[in-house]
Write a protein that holds these residues in place. Sequence first.
Motif, PDB file in Angstrom:
ATOM      1  N   UNK A  29       2.633  27.293  75.892  1.00 25.30           N
ATOM      2  CA  UNK A  29       4.036  27.433  75.494  1.00 25.30           C
ATOM      3  C   UNK A  29       4.143  28.206  74.182  1.00 25.30           C
ATOM      4  N   UNK A  30       3.255  27.893  73.251  1.00 23.19           N
ATOM      5  CA  UNK A  30       3.277  28.640  71.989  1.00 23.19           C
ATOM      6  C   UNK A  30       2.968  30.114  72.232  1.00 23.19           C
ATOM      7  N   UNK A  31       2.037  30.399  73.142  1.00 23.50           N
ATOM      8  CA  UNK A  31       1.723  31.791  73.480  1.00 23.50           C
ATOM      9  C   UNK A  31       2.923  32.471  74.121  1.00 23.50           C
ATOM     10  N   UNK A  32       3.586  31.762  75.011  1.00 24.40           N
ATOM     11  CA  UNK A  32       4.771  32.281  75.697  1.00 24.40           C
ATOM     12  C   UNK A  32       5.857  32.685  74.703  1.00 24.40           C
ATOM     13  N   UNK A  33       6.085  31.849  73.698  1.00 20.32           N
ATOM     14  CA  UNK A  33       7.207  32.056  72.784  1.00 20.32           C
ATOM     15  C   UNK A  33       6.854  32.899  71.571  1.00 20.32           C
ATOM     16  N   UNK A  34       5.599  33.289  71.438  1.00 21.00           N
ATOM     17  CA  UNK A  34       5.156  34.071  70.292  1.00 21.00           C
ATOM     18  C   UNK A  34       5.476  35.545  70.499  1.00 21.00           C
ATOM     19  N   UNK A  35       6.310  36.109  69.624  1.00 16.25           N
ATOM     20  CA  UNK A  35       6.714  37.505  69.776  1.00 16.25           C
ATOM     21  C   UNK A  35       5.552  38.481  69.642  1.00 16.25           C
ATOM     22  N   UNK A  36       4.455  38.043  69.029  1.00 12.43           N
ATOM     23  CA  UNK A  36       3.302  38.931  68.862  1.00 12.43           C
ATOM     24  C   UNK A  36       2.432  39.002  70.111  1.00 12.43           C
ATOM     25  N   UNK A  41       0.635  39.092  78.815  1.00  8.23           N
ATOM     26  CA  UNK A  41       0.112  37.769  78.483  1.00  8.23           C
ATOM     27  C   UNK A  41       1.243  36.746  78.354  1.00  8.23           C
ATOM     28  N   UNK A  42       2.394  37.206  77.866  1.00  9.83           N
ATOM     29  CA  UNK A  42       3.551  36.299  77.787  1.00  9.83           C
ATOM     30  C   UNK A  42       3.981  35.866  79.182  1.00  9.83           C
ATOM     31  N   UNK A  43       4.006  36.814  80.099  1.00 11.72           N
ATOM     32  CA  UNK A  43       4.374  36.471  81.476  1.00 11.72           C
ATOM     33  C   UNK A  43       3.439  35.400  82.008  1.00 11.72           C
ATOM     34  N   UNK A  44       2.135  35.599  81.812  1.00 10.82           N
ATOM     35  CA  UNK A  44       1.158  34.638  82.325  1.00 10.82           C
ATOM     36  C   UNK A  44       1.329  33.269  81.670  1.00 10.82           C
ATOM     37  N   UNK A  45       1.526  33.250  80.357  1.00 15.37           N
ATOM     38  CA  UNK A  45       1.667  31.981  79.648  1.00 15.37           C
ATOM     39  C   UNK A  45       2.951  31.262  80.048  1.00 15.37           C
ATOM     40  N   UNK A  46       4.051  31.995  80.112  1.00 11.73           N
ATOM     41  CA  UNK A  46       5.326  31.385  80.506  1.00 11.73           C
ATOM     42  C   UNK A  46       5.254  30.866  81.943  1.00 11.73           C
ATOM     43  N   UNK A  47       4.614  31.636  82.813  1.00 12.12           N
ATOM     44  CA  UNK A  47       4.479  31.202  84.211  1.00 12.12           C
ATOM     45  C   UNK A  47       3.662  29.923  84.300  1.00 12.12           C
TER      46      UNK A  47
END
Length: 294
Positions: A29-36, A41-47
């Motif tokens: 979740x932290x990876x998903x919401x991290x703008x950096x 990778x955000x797609x994968x983390x959020x999924x």
Amino acid sequence: MRILASMILTAVAFAMAPSGAQAQTPPQLRTCLDNATPQADRVAACSFVIMNAPPAEARELARVYFTRGNAYLALGVYDRALADFDAVTKASPAASGPFNSRGVAFLRQKQLDRAIAELDQAIRLNSNDPIAFANRGDAYRDKGRFDRALQDYDAAIAINPKSVNAHFGRAMTWQQKASSDFDAFVNEGRFEELAVAEYGKLLQIVPRHAHALSNRGLLHHTLRKYDLAIADFTQAIEISPANPFFLRNRAQTYRMIRRFDLAIADYRNALALTQDADGRKLIGELLAQLGVAV
């Protein structure tokens, strides 16, 4: 030549405060919401979060969908982005962000009427959002409704005088009016000067905006201010040396002042950076006009 805007806003604030329990959330979740985090990778983390550890609060889950939707939007996966924005709207129908992002998705696909409808709704829900006004200005500009576009850019600048995208869009609109509006023939140079002034305002905010510099260089070329054009193109090239269009633009101006040696050098450098066949063919023809074989 129609000059395309180099930047369209996709970063949209979603008015949802994170819950105090976020410290106990999984690292995805932290990876998903991290703008950096890179968008893929955000797609994968959020999924992962949506499938395996969805937040208990509907608003928090909507925030994850919204983040993933904007990541898909940045990657150009528009159908999945729109599906995520739809999920957000169901959970939080009063949030303006999903409508703004949907508007950007339709704008990028050149579905301009649909883009405007979405951005209309975003503005109805939040009339103090300069991003939505600037995006709608882009849609009206792409439709050729230049005066209507200027109204939206003015509204965005009234809310945020340092809105880079609104100033850029406003300058682009004057620049396009100069080449397509009947008044431009009656008032030769007036629209170009307005565009130059607007790029100047933008460059006061972001001095190293390469596309603004190159576009202003084109205007200076049109106004026969060749020294100023070369100075602008040179700055753009220093900022973005791998952009062949900036080199081609400067070469064009060097040709006008009969500095053929410098024009040839720029064309050759542009050719080395150009991958597409049509672009390489064009540069080859320009070099041939100067008596140079590719």
